[in-house]
Design an enzyme around this catalytic site. Structure first.
Site, PDB file in Angstrom:
ATOM      1  N   ASP A  66       0.811  -1.218   0.000  1.00  0.00           N
ATOM      2  CA  ASP A  66       0.000   0.000   0.000  1.00  0.00           C
ATOM      3  C   ASP A  66       0.842   1.265   0.000  1.00  0.00           C
ATOM      4  OD1 ASP A  66       0.926  -0.491   2.584  1.00  0.00           O
ATOM      5  OD2 ASP A  66      -1.037  -1.059   3.340  1.00  0.00           O
ATOM      6  N   ASN A 133      -7.280  -2.886  14.424  1.00  0.00           N
ATOM      7  CA  ASN A 133      -8.682  -3.177  14.073  1.00  0.00           C
ATOM      8  C   ASN A 133      -8.808  -4.380  13.131  1.00  0.00           C
ATOM      9  OD1 ASN A 133      -7.853  -2.221  11.581  1.00  0.00           O
ATOM     10  ND2 ASN A 133      -9.181  -0.425  11.558  1.00  0.00           N
ATOM     11  N   HIS A 135      -7.125  -4.847  10.239  1.00  0.00           N
ATOM     12  CA  HIS A 135      -6.870  -4.642   8.802  1.00  0.00           C
ATOM     13  C   HIS A 135      -5.600  -5.362   8.368  1.00  0.00           C
ATOM     14  CE1 HIS A 135      -4.582  -0.579   9.584  1.00  0.00           C
ATOM     15  NE2 HIS A 135      -3.689  -1.524   9.378  1.00  0.00           N
ATOM     16  N   GLU A 140      -9.539  -2.027   5.340  1.00  0.00           N
ATOM     17  CA  GLU A 140     -10.144  -1.688   6.622  1.00  0.00           C
ATOM     18  C   GLU A 140     -11.401  -2.533   6.863  1.00  0.00           C
ATOM     19  OE1 GLU A 140      -8.518  -0.042   8.689  1.00  0.00           O
ATOM     20  OE2 GLU A 140      -8.112   2.039   8.164  1.00  0.00           O
TER      21      GLU A 140
HETATM   22  C1  F6R Z   1       1.636  -1.530   6.046  1.00  0.00           C
HETATM   23  C2  F6R Z   1       0.281  -2.090   6.146  1.00  0.00           C
HETATM   24  C3  F6R Z   1      -0.474  -2.105   7.444  1.00  0.00           C
HETATM   25  C4  F6R Z   1       0.422  -2.358   8.663  1.00  0.00           C
HETATM   26  C5  F6R Z   1      -0.408  -2.344   9.943  1.00  0.00           C
HETATM   27  C6  F6R Z   1       0.457  -2.530  11.166  1.00  0.00           C
HETATM   28  O1  F6R Z   1       2.138  -1.636   4.748  1.00  0.00           O
HETATM   29  O2  F6R Z   1      -0.259  -2.524   5.174  1.00  0.00           O
HETATM   30  O3  F6R Z   1      -1.476  -3.099   7.386  1.00  0.00           O
HETATM   31  O4  F6R Z   1       1.057  -3.594   8.516  1.00  0.00           O
HETATM   32  O5  F6R Z   1      -1.105  -1.144  10.033  1.00  0.00           O
HETATM   33  O6  F6R Z   1       1.330  -1.456  11.293  1.00  0.00           O
HETATM   34  P1  F6R Z   1       2.516  -1.468  12.366  1.00  0.00           P
HETATM   35  O7  F6R Z   1       3.434  -2.554  11.985  1.00  0.00           O
HETATM   36  O8  F6R Z   1       3.163  -0.115  12.243  1.00  0.00           O
HETATM   37  O9  F6R Z   1       1.870  -1.702  13.694  1.00  0.00           O
END
Ligand code: F6R
Length: 241
Positions: A66, A133, A135, A140
């Protein structure tokens, strides 16, 4: 099917995640799906170290999950910048083989092009973090399990979680462009890393919850090969036999 590994701390889980990815990279001409955020930093550090000792990425191609909409490649919070700083600039990737969806320009075109590339290049290994959450990527809660690459409005809790990287919450983008659930599930193998208490409920849902679009990570129950690497806190709510 899940294989779950629990470690005392972040160093332990990063080492295990590294070993899983190293094995795939050693195969040479492979496709990796990559993630940003705090979770994979320790893994990327180890890949950089391993490169100094001979691990090569010259035939590897990569696709990131992403990117924020509205941030240019060189913005210090863009995911391109993150990948460049933590991995790409330290190892021998051919930069033509690394791909992230572009968060600028005609998003419709970016979506179509990224989806076309992904469907022609299924990931040998897809790395994932997980949102508090539930995702995965920026899919989301409520995202269709049939989704492909798309633009998504970030939930308030995701913006709050990520505000730590920006100087204020107002600066956190409202939209992102992300691989869809379908793109993630195309991977032959998935490696999901999570640490900390704020991930515990999402991990419990992923492993034990009912499969439903309100909790996107639950769809991973349908994938044949998911390696889950956790620290004790992230694993604190799961049932042990
Ligand atoms: C990042 C992504 C997100 C993160 C998630 C956890 O490319 O796609 O799904 O993996 O938000 O983020 P951290 O590792 O910062 O807790």
């Amino acid at each position: 099917m899940f294989k779950v590994f629990v470690y005392d701390d972040y160093e332990g889980l990063s080492q295990k995640a590294f070993e899983v990815m190293e094995e795939v990279v050693k195969q040479g001409k492979v496709t990796l799906g990559l993630a940003t955020g705090s979770s994979p930093v320790g893994l990327y550090k180890r890949l950089v170290e391993a490169h100094k000792n001979g691990l090569t990425f010259k035939d590897v191609q990569s696709f990131n999950l992403d990117e924020y909409v509205g941030l240019s490649k060189d913005h210090d919070q863009s995911y391109y910048h993150f990948m460049f700083e933590h991995l790409f600039k330290h190892v021998d990737f051919n930069l033509e083989n690394v791909h992230l969806p572009k968060g600028e320009g005609s998003l419709e075109e970016v979506v179509a092009e990224y989806e076309a590339m992904l469907s022609e290049n299924p990931q040998d290994l897809q790395l994932l973090g997980i949102g508090s959450n539930g995702h995965i990527g920026f899919n989301e809660p409520g995202t269709s399990f049939d989704s492909t690459v798309h633009v998504i409005r970030l939930k308030e809790e995701t913006r709050q979680d990520n505000a730590r990287f920006f100087s204020s919450i107002e600066e956190v983008p409202n939209f992102a462009i992300t691989m869809g659930i379908k793109d993630i599930l195309r991977a032959k193998k998935i490696l999901l890393v999570a640490s900390g208490k704020n991930k515990a409920m999402a991990i419990k849902e992923m492993l034990e919850g009912k499969i439903r679009e309100e909790v996107p990570c639950t769809i991973l129950q349908n994938h044949p090969d998911v390696i889950v690497v956790l620290d004790k806190e992230a694993a604190s709510l799961i049932q042990h036999d």
